[in-house]
Motif scaffolding. Sequence first.
Motif, short mmCIF file in Angstrom:
data_model
loop_
_atom_site.label_atom_id
_atom_site.label_comp_id
_atom_site.label_asym_id
_atom_site.label_seq_id
_atom_site.Cartn_x
_atom_site.Cartn_y
_atom_site.Cartn_z
N ARG A 1 26.96 41.63 45.25
CA ARG A 1 27.48 42.66 44.41
C ARG A 1 27.61 44.22 45.49
O ARG A 1 26.31 44.13 46.28
CB ARG A 1 26.40 42.91 43.46
N GLY B 1 30.71 46.55 41.94
CA GLY B 1 31.73 45.28 41.88
C GLY B 1 31.33 44.25 42.51
O GLY B 1 30.19 43.97 43.30
N LEU C 1 36.03 47.18 46.69
CA LEU C 1 35.06 47.13 45.43
C LEU C 1 34.82 48.57 44.94
O LEU C 1 34.26 49.25 45.90
CB LEU C 1 34.05 46.27 45.42
N ARG C 2 34.39 48.68 43.76
CA ARG C 2 33.81 49.81 43.46
C ARG C 2 32.36 49.65 43.49
O ARG C 2 31.82 48.34 43.51
CB ARG C 2 34.05 50.34 41.85
N PRO D 1 39.31 44.77 33.32
CA PRO D 1 39.11 44.77 34.52
C PRO D 1 40.13 44.38 35.64
O PRO D 1 41.03 43.79 35.44
CB PRO D 1 37.84 43.46 34.48
N ASP E 1 37.01 45.85 40.42
CA ASP E 1 35.78 45.12 39.90
C ASP E 1 35.36 43.85 40.24
O ASP E 1 34.17 43.57 40.72
CB ASP E 1 35.96 44.78 38.13
#
Length: 281
Positions: A277, A234, A230-231, A113, A179
């Motif tokens: 998120r 994530g 972030l992806r 991660p 992540d």
Amino acid sequence: MNLLLAEVAQATQRLAAAGVPSPRNDAEELAAFVHGVKRGELHSVKDADFDARYWEVVARREAREPLQHITGRAFFRYLELQVGPGVFVPRPETESVVGWAIDAVRAMDVVEPLIVDLCTGSGAIALALAQEVPRSRVHAVELSEEALQWTRKNMEGSRVDLRQGDALTAFPDLDGQVDLVISNPPYIPLTEWEYVAPEARDYDPELALFSGEDGLDLIRGLERAAHRLLRPGGVVVIEHADTQGGQVPWIFTEERGWADAADHPDLNNRPRFATARKALP
């Protein structure tokens, strides 16, 4: 009772009268520090070995100088960190923030991660994550050169990638790959200055404490930084004041590309940090 324990009892009364929040704990920590023993070994210090310097450090704590500045160390989860003037002293409340982040990362289906700690300060958060999530790749950024003098000491020999810079623009090379983004940013409203405990107000750097009229200025900026880093899927974790419960999740709205924004309590059941998120495409 030996001499040292009797003196600790007197010091406890003096610290309590001075308004120190944890007088017994601090009296014992100072005694252990001066005499070079662990707190549980104070009873073993012989009367002849009593060090009068104890009353010098008690007087400093009585004047509300932070315990950690006097001893030069702060304990955070499984870490012992070096701290002093110029760097924010990590608080126990942040340990629950890190605990949530560790659980979240471990629950991800990711072999290594990628984690970013924004406003790292002493490095407590980044180092705890690197230690407790062994295969993680941890990056951290701090703006203040004064704070970085301590961060570099604490991170010496670690595998954390430490950089100096602005948290809002840091790590462009990691955009869309991270992540978990985590931060304990400044969040005290400027209007609350007079109500801040002397240990923080008079000794912690202002850069690490205050952030605009409502305390949320930097958090608003971190929302955009986290979304950039972030992806999809994530997670971001942001600490805030217990009086800001309910306010921070509203910064991470669906319209801005977030899902599952929520507040979480600390060990005293007070709202302490928000999570969200990054929405999937």
